[in-house]
Write a protein that holds these residues in place. Structure first.
Motif, PDB file in Angstrom:
ATOM      1  N   THR A 136       1.007  -1.122   0.001  1.00 23.33           N
ATOM      2  CA  THR A 136      -0.448   0.134  -0.275  1.00 23.33           C
ATOM      3  C   THR A 136       1.167   1.347   0.285  1.00 23.33           C
ATOM      4  O   THR A 136       2.120   0.707   0.297  1.00 23.33           O
ATOM      5  CB  THR A 136      -1.206  -0.047   1.079  1.00 23.33           C
ATOM      6  N   SER A 137       0.655   2.714  -0.577  1.00 21.82           N
ATOM      7  CA  SER A 137       0.797   3.608   0.077  1.00 21.82           C
ATOM      8  C   SER A 137       1.701   3.852   0.945  1.00 21.82           C
ATOM      9  O   SER A 137       2.662   4.993   1.323  1.00 21.82           O
ATOM     10  CB  SER A 137       0.471   4.868  -1.359  1.00 21.82           C
ATOM     11  N   ARG A 138       0.711   3.515   2.043  1.00 17.36           N
ATOM     12  CA  ARG A 138       1.107   3.718   3.205  1.00 17.36           C
ATOM     13  C   ARG A 138       2.289   3.723   3.709  1.00 17.36           C
ATOM     14  O   ARG A 138       3.499   4.115   4.129  1.00 17.36           O
ATOM     15  CB  ARG A 138       0.106   3.975   4.002  1.00 17.36           C
ATOM     16  N   ARG A 139       1.904   1.563   3.288  1.00 16.01           N
ATOM     17  CA  ARG A 139       3.469   1.201   3.741  1.00 16.01           C
ATOM     18  C   ARG A 139       4.548   1.710   2.723  1.00 16.01           C
ATOM     19  O   ARG A 139       5.711   1.582   3.339  1.00 16.01           O
ATOM     20  CB  ARG A 139       3.378  -0.044   3.506  1.00 16.01           C
ATOM     21  N   VAL A 140       4.343   1.995   1.667  1.00 11.79           N
ATOM     22  CA  VAL A 140       6.188   2.303   0.588  1.00 11.79           C
ATOM     23  C   VAL A 140       6.423   3.582   1.525  1.00 11.79           C
ATOM     24  O   VAL A 140       8.108   4.192   1.437  1.00 11.79           O
ATOM     25  CB  VAL A 140       5.295   2.216  -0.205  1.00 11.79           C
ATOM     26  N   SER A 141       5.160   4.156   1.559  1.00 11.49           N
ATOM     27  CA  SER A 141       6.962   5.780   2.030  1.00 11.49           C
ATOM     28  C   SER A 141       6.579   5.464   3.696  1.00 11.49           C
ATOM     29  O   SER A 141       7.791   5.914   4.149  1.00 11.49           O
ATOM     30  CB  SER A 141       5.020   7.415   2.788  1.00 11.49           C
ATOM     31  N   ARG A 142       5.918   4.646   4.643  1.00 16.41           N
ATOM     32  CA  ARG A 142       6.630   4.468   6.015  1.00 16.41           C
ATOM     33  C   ARG A 142       8.055   3.740   5.470  1.00 16.41           C
ATOM     34  O   ARG A 142       9.135   4.065   6.471  1.00 16.41           O
ATOM     35  CB  ARG A 142       6.214   3.321   6.284  1.00 16.41           C
ATOM     36  N   VAL A 143       8.366   3.209   5.165  1.00 12.08           N
ATOM     37  CA  VAL A 143       9.071   2.324   4.050  1.00 12.08           C
ATOM     38  C   VAL A 143      10.729   3.354   4.033  1.00 12.08           C
ATOM     39  O   VAL A 143      11.933   2.990   4.421  1.00 12.08           O
ATOM     40  CB  VAL A 143       9.006   0.883   3.787  1.00 12.08           C
ATOM     41  N   ALA A 144      10.048   3.661   3.130  1.00 13.11           N
ATOM     42  CA  ALA A 144      10.788   4.897   2.946  1.00 13.11           C
ATOM     43  C   ALA A 144      11.596   6.202   3.283  1.00 13.11           C
ATOM     44  O   ALA A 144      12.102   6.156   3.657  1.00 13.11           O
ATOM     45  CB  ALA A 144      10.071   5.638   1.634  1.00 13.11           C
ATOM     46  N   GLU A 145      10.510   6.322   4.205  1.00 11.09           N
ATOM     47  CA  GLU A 145      11.320   7.371   5.952  1.00 11.09           C
ATOM     48  C   GLU A 145      12.407   6.828   6.880  1.00 11.09           C
ATOM     49  O   GLU A 145      13.226   7.151   7.127  1.00 11.09           O
ATOM     50  CB  GLU A 145       9.743   7.758   6.343  1.00 11.09           C
ATOM     51  N   LEU A 146      11.949   5.034   6.945  1.00 13.84           N
ATOM     52  CA  LEU A 146      12.436   4.377   7.532  1.00 13.84           C
ATOM     53  C   LEU A 146      13.808   4.129   7.106  1.00 13.84           C
ATOM     54  O   LEU A 146      15.298   4.449   7.683  1.00 13.84           O
ATOM     55  CB  LEU A 146      12.239   2.979   8.210  1.00 13.84           C
ATOM     56  N   ILE A 147      14.081   4.161   5.808  1.00 16.41           N
ATOM     57  CA  ILE A 147      15.062   3.560   5.006  1.00 16.41           C
ATOM     58  C   ILE A 147      16.172   5.214   4.729  1.00 16.41           C
ATOM     59  O   ILE A 147      17.546   5.025   5.169  1.00 16.41           O
ATOM     60  CB  ILE A 147      15.431   3.407   3.587  1.00 16.41           C
ATOM     61  N   LYS A 148      15.587   6.049   4.900  1.00 19.79           N
ATOM     62  CA  LYS A 148      16.199   7.673   4.909  1.00 19.79           C
ATOM     63  C   LYS A 148      17.033   7.968   6.353  1.00 19.79           C
ATOM     64  O   LYS A 148      17.550   7.700   6.504  1.00 19.79           O
ATOM     65  CB  LYS A 148      15.176   9.006   4.864  1.00 19.79           C
ATOM     66  N   ARG A 149      15.790   7.665   7.218  1.00 19.64           N
ATOM     67  CA  ARG A 149      16.646   7.403   8.769  1.00 19.64           C
ATOM     68  C   ARG A 149      18.196   6.584   8.691  1.00 19.64           C
ATOM     69  O   ARG A 149      18.410   7.227   9.195  1.00 19.64           O
ATOM     70  CB  ARG A 149      15.620   7.106   9.998  1.00 19.64           C
ATOM     71  N   GLY A 156       6.192   0.081  -5.943  1.00 24.40           N
ATOM     72  CA  GLY A 156       5.177   0.299  -5.411  1.00 24.40           C
ATOM     73  C   GLY A 156       5.931  -1.548  -4.459  1.00 24.40           C
ATOM     74  O   GLY A 156       4.801  -1.901  -3.665  1.00 24.40           O
ATOM     75  N   ASP A 157       6.782  -2.415  -5.452  1.00 23.21           N
ATOM     76  CA  ASP A 157       7.218  -3.409  -4.644  1.00 23.21           C
ATOM     77  C   ASP A 157       7.715  -3.771  -3.619  1.00 23.21           C
ATOM     78  O   ASP A 157       8.143  -4.833  -3.280  1.00 23.21           O
ATOM     79  CB  ASP A 157       6.610  -4.775  -5.663  1.00 23.21           C
ATOM     80  N   LEU A 158       8.743  -2.660  -3.420  1.00 24.56           N
ATOM     81  CA  LEU A 158      10.028  -2.473  -2.052  1.00 24.56           C
ATOM     82  C   LEU A 158      11.051  -3.230  -2.642  1.00 24.56           C
ATOM     83  O   LEU A 158      11.807  -3.685  -1.716  1.00 24.56           O
ATOM     84  CB  LEU A 158       8.544  -3.323  -0.523  1.00 24.56           C
ATOM     85  N   GLN A 159      10.943  -3.340  -3.830  1.00 27.28           N
ATOM     86  CA  GLN A 159      12.564  -4.217  -4.914  1.00 27.28           C
ATOM     87  C   GLN A 159      13.198  -3.487  -4.742  1.00 27.28           C
ATOM     88  O   GLN A 159      14.378  -3.462  -4.917  1.00 27.28           O
ATOM     89  CB  GLN A 159      12.463  -5.315  -5.333  1.00 27.28           C
ATOM     90  N   HIS A 160      12.810  -1.440  -5.096  1.00 29.61           N
ATOM     91  CA  HIS A 160      14.655  -0.429  -5.165  1.00 29.61           C
ATOM     92  C   HIS A 160      13.895   0.496  -4.744  1.00 29.61           C
ATOM     93  O   HIS A 160      12.437   1.139  -4.281  1.00 29.61           O
ATOM     94  CB  HIS A 160      13.916  -0.701  -7.563  1.00 29.61           C
ATOM     95  N   ALA A 161      15.116   0.812  -3.925  1.00 26.37           N
ATOM     96  CA  ALA A 161      14.949   2.258  -3.356  1.00 26.37           C
ATOM     97  C   ALA A 161      15.925   2.677  -3.999  1.00 26.37           C
ATOM     98  O   ALA A 161      17.185   2.911  -4.235  1.00 26.37           O
ATOM     99  CB  ALA A 161      15.558   1.627  -2.311  1.00 26.37           C
ATOM    100  N   LYS A 162      15.551   4.202  -4.784  1.00 24.44           N
ATOM    101  CA  LYS A 162      16.422   5.249  -4.825  1.00 24.44           C
ATOM    102  C   LYS A 162      16.512   6.432  -4.007  1.00 24.44           C
ATOM    103  O   LYS A 162      15.805   6.771  -3.201  1.00 24.44           O
ATOM    104  CB  LYS A 162      15.825   6.414  -6.368  1.00 24.44           C
TER     105      LYS A 162
END
Length: 131
Positions: free
Chosen positions: A3-16, A45-51
């Motif tokens: 979900t978009s909420r989970r993607v944004s949470r994972v992105a924030e966690l990776i950023k931190r 969206g599939d949490l496989q790649h992070a820029k």
């Protein structure tokens, strides 16, 4: 698909976590030549790649050297993310230089110059009108 909420949470966690790694974890001397900060993380969206978008303060030479150090540390960053962040699969990590802060500074400088020119122009116009 997450979900978009989970993607944004994972992105924030990776950023931190990557920000903490830049301060304490990455031992490559090239990364320390320019002041580096993580500006944004874009996770697929599939949490496989992070820029990971990074802003580097310094000369062009220091920026190139820092980006080379970050690219060589991608394996370390990915393995550390796997240990720190509990995901089924750790995303592939790509570092991208973010020049948006520099572009914003240039735009603000141009706007300030225009403002200065406009404040100086009415005085000159009044001199021509009064003669």
């Amino acid at each position: 698909m997450a979900t978009s909420r989970r993607v944004s949470r994972v992105a924030e966690l990776i950023k931190r976590e990557v920000s903490q790694m830049l301060v304490n974890g990455i031992k490559d001397d090239r990364v320390g030549t320019g002041m580096v900060s993580v500006t944004d993380v874009d996770v697929s969206g599939d949490l496989q790649h992070a820029k990971i978008f990074v802003s580097i303060y310094g000369t062009e030479e220091a920026k190139a050297e820092t980006m080379a150090g970050l690219r060589s540390a991608t394996g370390y960053v990915r393995s550390e993310l796997g240990a720190r962040v509990r995901l089924r699969r750790t995303p592939e990590v790509i570092f991208i230089e973010d020049n948006s802060i520099e572009r914003g500074t240039k735009v603000l400088t141009l706007l300030n110059q225009l403002r200065q020119e406009r404040t100086n122009t009415p005085e000159e116009d009044e001199e021509f009108v009064s003669e």
